[in-house]
Write an enzyme that holds these catalytic residues in place. Structure first.
Site, PDB file in Angstrom:
ATOM      1  N   GLY A  46      24.189  17.937  37.681  1.00  0.00           N
ATOM      2  CA  GLY A  46      25.256  17.000  38.001  1.00  0.00           C
ATOM      3  C   GLY A  46      25.490  16.044  36.848  1.00  0.00           C
ATOM      4  O   GLY A  46      24.606  15.820  36.013  1.00  0.00           O
ATOM      5  N   GLN A  51      28.257   8.634  32.416  1.00  0.00           N
ATOM      6  CA  GLN A  51      27.252   9.245  31.534  1.00  0.00           C
ATOM      7  C   GLN A  51      27.848   9.772  30.245  1.00  0.00           C
ATOM      8  O   GLN A  51      27.124  10.031  29.286  1.00  0.00           O
ATOM      9  CB  GLN A  51      26.524  10.384  32.259  1.00  0.00           C
ATOM     10  CG  GLN A  51      25.629   9.887  33.396  1.00  0.00           C
ATOM     11  CD  GLN A  51      24.882  11.033  34.038  1.00  0.00           C
ATOM     12  OE1 GLN A  51      25.413  11.710  34.901  1.00  0.00           O
ATOM     13  NE2 GLN A  51      23.662  11.275  33.595  1.00  0.00           N
ATOM     14  N   CYS A  88      17.303  12.808  35.432  1.00  0.00           N
ATOM     15  CA  CYS A  88      18.675  12.438  35.083  1.00  0.00           C
ATOM     16  C   CYS A  88      18.898  12.746  33.606  1.00  0.00           C
ATOM     17  O   CYS A  88      18.022  12.461  32.783  1.00  0.00           O
ATOM     18  CB  CYS A  88      18.872  10.946  35.352  1.00  0.00           C
ATOM     19  SG  CYS A  88      20.499  10.332  34.891  1.00  0.00           S
ATOM     20  N   LEU A  89      20.059  13.297  33.281  1.00  0.00           N
ATOM     21  CA  LEU A  89      20.351  13.614  31.881  1.00  0.00           C
ATOM     22  C   LEU A  89      20.383  12.355  31.015  1.00  0.00           C
ATOM     23  O   LEU A  89      20.209  12.429  29.804  1.00  0.00           O
ATOM     24  CB  LEU A  89      21.686  14.357  31.765  1.00  0.00           C
ATOM     25  CG  LEU A  89      21.707  15.766  32.393  1.00  0.00           C
ATOM     26  CD1 LEU A  89      23.118  16.346  32.331  1.00  0.00           C
ATOM     27  CD2 LEU A  89      20.719  16.696  31.705  1.00  0.00           C
ATOM     28  N   HIS A 130      22.842  10.856  43.999  1.00  0.00           N
ATOM     29  CA  HIS A 130      22.490  10.471  42.629  1.00  0.00           C
ATOM     30  C   HIS A 130      23.756  10.221  41.795  1.00  0.00           C
ATOM     31  O   HIS A 130      23.860   9.198  41.101  1.00  0.00           O
ATOM     32  CB  HIS A 130      21.636  11.587  42.010  1.00  0.00           C
ATOM     33  CG  HIS A 130      21.238  11.377  40.587  1.00  0.00           C
ATOM     34  ND1 HIS A 130      19.923  11.207  40.188  1.00  0.00           N
ATOM     35  CD2 HIS A 130      21.972  11.313  39.446  1.00  0.00           C
ATOM     36  CE1 HIS A 130      19.893  11.048  38.877  1.00  0.00           C
ATOM     37  NE2 HIS A 130      21.115  11.103  38.395  1.00  0.00           N
ATOM     38  N   GLU A 131      24.702  11.152  41.862  1.00  0.00           N
ATOM     39  CA  GLU A 131      25.907  11.031  41.023  1.00  0.00           C
ATOM     40  C   GLU A 131      26.799   9.878  41.498  1.00  0.00           C
ATOM     41  O   GLU A 131      27.371   9.159  40.675  1.00  0.00           O
ATOM     42  CB  GLU A 131      26.692  12.348  40.988  1.00  0.00           C
ATOM     43  CG  GLU A 131      25.917  13.553  40.461  1.00  0.00           C
ATOM     44  CD  GLU A 131      25.195  13.323  39.141  1.00  0.00           C
ATOM     45  OE1 GLU A 131      25.609  12.465  38.349  1.00  0.00           O
ATOM     46  OE2 GLU A 131      24.172  14.000  38.915  1.00  0.00           O
ATOM     47  N   HIS A 134      25.672   6.642  40.204  1.00  0.00           N
ATOM     48  CA  HIS A 134      26.091   6.382  38.813  1.00  0.00           C
ATOM     49  C   HIS A 134      27.412   5.608  38.764  1.00  0.00           C
ATOM     50  O   HIS A 134      27.626   4.792  37.873  1.00  0.00           O
ATOM     51  CB  HIS A 134      26.286   7.694  38.048  1.00  0.00           C
ATOM     52  CG  HIS A 134      25.047   8.225  37.400  1.00  0.00           C
ATOM     53  ND1 HIS A 134      24.347   7.533  36.445  1.00  0.00           N
ATOM     54  CD2 HIS A 134      24.387   9.400  37.548  1.00  0.00           C
ATOM     55  CE1 HIS A 134      23.313   8.263  36.041  1.00  0.00           C
ATOM     56  NE2 HIS A 134      23.315   9.410  36.690  1.00  0.00           N
TER      57      HIS A 134
HETATM   58 ZN    ZN Z   1      21.917  10.886  36.546  1.00  0.00          ZN
END
Ligand code: ZN
Length: 151
Positions: A46, A51, A88-89, A130-131, A134
């Site tokens: 995701g 991000q 998380c990226l 999670h997304e 963000h």
């Molecule tokens: Zn993330």
């Protein structure tokens, strides 16, 4: 289509609230496509627009069941609880346990502006929560049950 630079957790943009998409124009479509490219390139499940440094309410998810594009996503129902490992990226090389709903139902717009409902359990529920966090400037590291671990 292009791969954009993924911002990491010290970047202030990740702490800002994203703005609602008022019009799905060419730049939003390009953003969706670049986000999918960027997510797949980084082997993520995701990605949220902040991000890649864009404060718009846009999310891409693929937990291995196909690409999902969400514009202005909103959680409308949750149920149950799960605690499991999350990464998380924007926090490379780390994981930690996070408590999330077991089930999550989200209302959003697709790229054509149609209202869609996306729901899921387990990893899908985790990814949706999670997304969408963000978009509020929240990172999973704010919610961990234990210490961050290397992975
Ligand atoms: Zn993330």
């Amino acid at each position: 289509m292009a791969i954009r630079k993924i911002r990491i957790s010290t970047d202030e943009v990740l702490r800002k609230k994203s703005k609602e998409v008022k019009e799905i124009n060419d730049s939003i479509i390009e953003l969706l496509e670049d986000m999918a490219d960027t997510m797949y390139d980084a082997n993520g499940v995701g990605l949220a627009a902040p991000q890649v440094g864009v404060l718009r309410r846009v999310v891409t998810i693929d937990i291995g069941e196909g690409l999902i594009e969400l514009i202005n996503p909103e959680i409308i129902e949750t149920d149950g609880e799960q605690c499991g490992e999350e990464g998380c990226l924007s926090v490379p090389g780390k994981v930690a346990d996070v408590k999330r709903p077991l089930y999550c139902k989200v209302k959003a717009l697709d790229r054509d502006g149609n209202e869609i409902i996306v729901e899921g359990k387990n990893l899908m529920a985790r990814a949706l929560c999670h997304e969408i966090d963000h978009l509020e400037g929240i990172l999973y590291i704010d919610k961990t049950e234990g210490e961050l671990e290397d992975c």
